[in-house]
Motif scaffolding. Structure first.
Motif, PDB file in Angstrom:
ATOM      1  N   ALA A  83      68.357  38.206  27.935  1.00  0.00           N
ATOM      2  CA  ALA A  83      69.568  39.020  27.996  1.00  0.00           C
ATOM      3  C   ALA A  83      70.478  38.580  29.135  1.00  0.00           C
ATOM      4  CB  ALA A  83      69.202  40.487  28.162  1.00  0.00           C
ATOM      5  N   ALA A  84      69.905  38.102  30.231  1.00  0.00           N
ATOM      6  CA  ALA A  84      70.681  37.722  31.404  1.00  0.00           C
ATOM      7  C   ALA A  84      70.819  36.205  31.524  1.00  0.00           C
ATOM      8  CB  ALA A  84      70.024  38.285  32.653  1.00  0.00           C
ATOM      9  N   SER A  85      70.629  35.483  30.406  1.00  0.00           N
ATOM     10  CA  SER A  85      70.685  34.038  30.466  1.00  0.00           C
ATOM     11  C   SER A  85      72.108  33.504  30.521  1.00  0.00           C
ATOM     12  CB  SER A  85      69.942  33.426  29.274  1.00  0.00           C
ATOM     13  OG  SER A  85      70.568  33.808  28.061  1.00  0.00           O
ATOM     14  N   TRP A  86      73.077  34.390  30.374  1.00  0.00           N
ATOM     15  CA  TRP A  86      74.476  34.020  30.575  1.00  0.00           C
ATOM     16  C   TRP A  86      74.882  34.468  31.977  1.00  0.00           C
ATOM     17  CZ3 TRP A  86      78.047  31.804  27.002  1.00  0.00           C
ATOM     18  CH2 TRP A  86      77.488  31.508  25.751  1.00  0.00           C
ATOM     19  N   VAL A  87      75.761  33.704  32.590  1.00  0.00           N
ATOM     20  CA  VAL A  87      76.218  34.031  33.944  1.00  0.00           C
ATOM     21  C   VAL A  87      77.730  33.857  34.031  1.00  0.00           C
ATOM     22  CG1 VAL A  87      74.032  33.332  35.010  1.00  0.00           C
ATOM     23  CG2 VAL A  87      75.874  31.652  34.762  1.00  0.00           C
ATOM     24  N   ASP A  88      78.306  34.414  35.088  1.00  0.00           N
ATOM     25  CA  ASP A  88      79.728  34.177  35.358  1.00  0.00           C
ATOM     26  C   ASP A  88      79.942  32.702  35.679  1.00  0.00           C
ATOM     27  OD1 ASP A  88      81.269  36.550  35.096  1.00  0.00           O
ATOM     28  OD2 ASP A  88      80.286  37.372  36.877  1.00  0.00           O
ATOM     29  N   PRO A  89      81.059  32.121  35.250  1.00  0.00           N
ATOM     30  CA  PRO A  89      81.304  30.699  35.525  1.00  0.00           C
ATOM     31  C   PRO A  89      81.653  30.405  36.986  1.00  0.00           C
ATOM     32  CG  PRO A  89      83.176  31.659  34.405  1.00  0.00           C
ATOM     33  CD  PRO A  89      82.099  32.700  34.383  1.00  0.00           C
ATOM     34  N   VAL A  90      82.072  31.422  37.719  1.00  0.00           N
ATOM     35  CA  VAL A  90      82.352  31.290  39.151  1.00  0.00           C
ATOM     36  C   VAL A  90      81.884  32.548  39.876  1.00  0.00           C
ATOM     37  CG1 VAL A  90      84.326  29.711  38.978  1.00  0.00           C
ATOM     38  CG2 VAL A  90      84.693  32.190  38.793  1.00  0.00           C
ATOM     39  N   LYS A  91      81.743  32.437  41.205  1.00  0.00           N
ATOM     40  CA  LYS A  91      81.360  33.582  42.012  1.00  0.00           C
ATOM     41  C   LYS A  91      82.520  33.986  42.934  1.00  0.00           C
ATOM     42  CE  LYS A  91      76.447  32.312  42.083  1.00  0.00           C
ATOM     43  NZ  LYS A  91      75.283  31.967  42.959  1.00  0.00           N
ATOM     44  N   LYS A  92      82.484  35.227  43.405  1.00  0.00           N
ATOM     45  CA  LYS A  92      83.478  35.741  44.361  1.00  0.00           C
ATOM     46  C   LYS A  92      84.897  35.481  43.860  1.00  0.00           C
ATOM     47  CE  LYS A  92      80.460  35.208  48.368  1.00  0.00           C
ATOM     48  NZ  LYS A  92      80.270  34.598  49.716  1.00  0.00           N
ATOM     49  N   TYR A  93      85.210  36.090  42.744  1.00  0.00           N
ATOM     50  CA  TYR A  93      86.498  35.890  42.093  1.00  0.00           C
ATOM     51  C   TYR A  93      87.283  37.202  42.031  1.00  0.00           C
ATOM     52  CZ  TYR A  93      83.651  37.880  38.369  1.00  0.00           C
ATOM     53  OH  TYR A  93      82.818  38.693  37.642  1.00  0.00           O
ATOM     54  N   THR A  94      88.543  37.054  41.648  1.00  0.00           N
ATOM     55  CA  THR A  94      89.375  38.208  41.305  1.00  0.00           C
ATOM     56  C   THR A  94      89.892  37.972  39.902  1.00  0.00           C
ATOM     57  OG1 THR A  94      90.066  38.557  43.595  1.00  0.00           O
ATOM     58  CG2 THR A  94      91.442  39.538  41.879  1.00  0.00           C
ATOM     59  N   LEU A  95      89.742  38.944  39.024  1.00  0.00           N
ATOM     60  CA  LEU A  95      90.236  38.782  37.662  1.00  0.00           C
ATOM     61  C   LEU A  95      91.763  38.828  37.669  1.00  0.00           C
ATOM     62  CD1 LEU A  95      87.765  41.060  35.647  1.00  0.00           C
ATOM     63  CD2 LEU A  95      87.686  38.580  35.943  1.00  0.00           C
ATOM     64  N   SER A  96      92.366  37.895  36.967  1.00  0.00           N
ATOM     65  CA  SER A  96      93.831  37.891  36.869  1.00  0.00           C
ATOM     66  C   SER A  96      94.225  38.081  35.403  1.00  0.00           C
ATOM     67  CB  SER A  96      94.415  36.615  37.487  1.00  0.00           C
ATOM     68  OG  SER A  96      93.785  35.466  36.988  1.00  0.00           O
TER      69      SER A  96
END
Length: 227
Positions: A88-101
């Protein structure tokens, strides 16, 4: 007269002697019988104890086997649960410490159509990783074939039939045909192509090409990734 008295005394003595011998014999017989009975009882008791011990030993072995079986079942269940969590958690965010724009389907003058992905505002040179394991099918400039608006880009094909795209990169560090793992470094973020500022443009597609994008945030959320 004297001879008769002597004979009677002798006869009486013999009778008494025989009686004594008989009594002794009877006593020995009784004693022997009692001994035999005691020995038989002891053997019976010994056999009963042995049988009882065998039953107890078997019961203990069965209880131990049941406990081992239960422990194994618990371990297997725990392993399956852990595997399910990892899947279930095998997907991750492509970057860390981001702000969504800019978000998916957002309208604006920056795009000829509505926005096709999710933008992550990050400084140039931020580490970009594969959101999920797969095979690189596109990599390079000109949007990796999707047009100059994307700048430098990468597209990865995943086993579940989906594709992830990473655009506006300052550097591409993978090649077409390369197999990458979840969370593996693939590029550095940038500001190339049609970009209003440093960020990563991220898409989830049903094909490797532009025009097949779905909402990437909703998709990642369904995989256990909270964006």
């Amino acid at each position: 007269m004297s001879k008769r008295v002597t004979s009677r005394k002798s006869l009486t003595s013999k009778v008494r002697t025989r009686a004594a011998v008989l009594a002794v014999g009877m006593g020995a017989t009784v004693a022997l019988g009692a001994g035999v009975a005691t020995a038989a009882e002891t053997g019976l008791n010994s056999g009963t104890v042995t049988a009882a011990n065998a039953v107890q030993t078997q019961a203990a072995a069965q209880a131990k086997a049941a406990a081992v079986k239960k422990a194994t079942a618990v371990k297997v269940a725990a392993a399956k649960k852990t595997a399910a969590k990892k899947t279930a958690a095998s997907w991750v965010d492509p970057v860390k410490k981001y702000t969504l724009s800019a978000s998916f389907n957002q309208a604006g003058g920056m795009w000829s159509h509505k926005h096709s992905g999710q933008d992550y505002a990050v400084p140039i040179g931020t580490d970009v990783v594969a959101a999920h394991g797969g095979t690189v099918v596109k990599a390079g400039g000109n949007g990796a074939g999707d047009g100059p608006a994307y700048g430098n880009a990468v597209v990865i094909k995943h086993a579940n039939g989906t594709y992830s795209q990473y655009a506006h990169l300052s550097r591409v560090d993978v090649r077409i045909g390369q197999v990458v793992a979840t969370g593996q470094h693939i590029a550095l973020s940038g500001n190339t192509g049609n970009s209003s500022g440093p960020h990563l443009h991220f898409e989830i597609r049903t094909t490797p090409n532009y025009g097949s994008a779905v909402n990437p945030v909703a998709f990642l959320n369904s995989k256990g990734v909270k964006v």
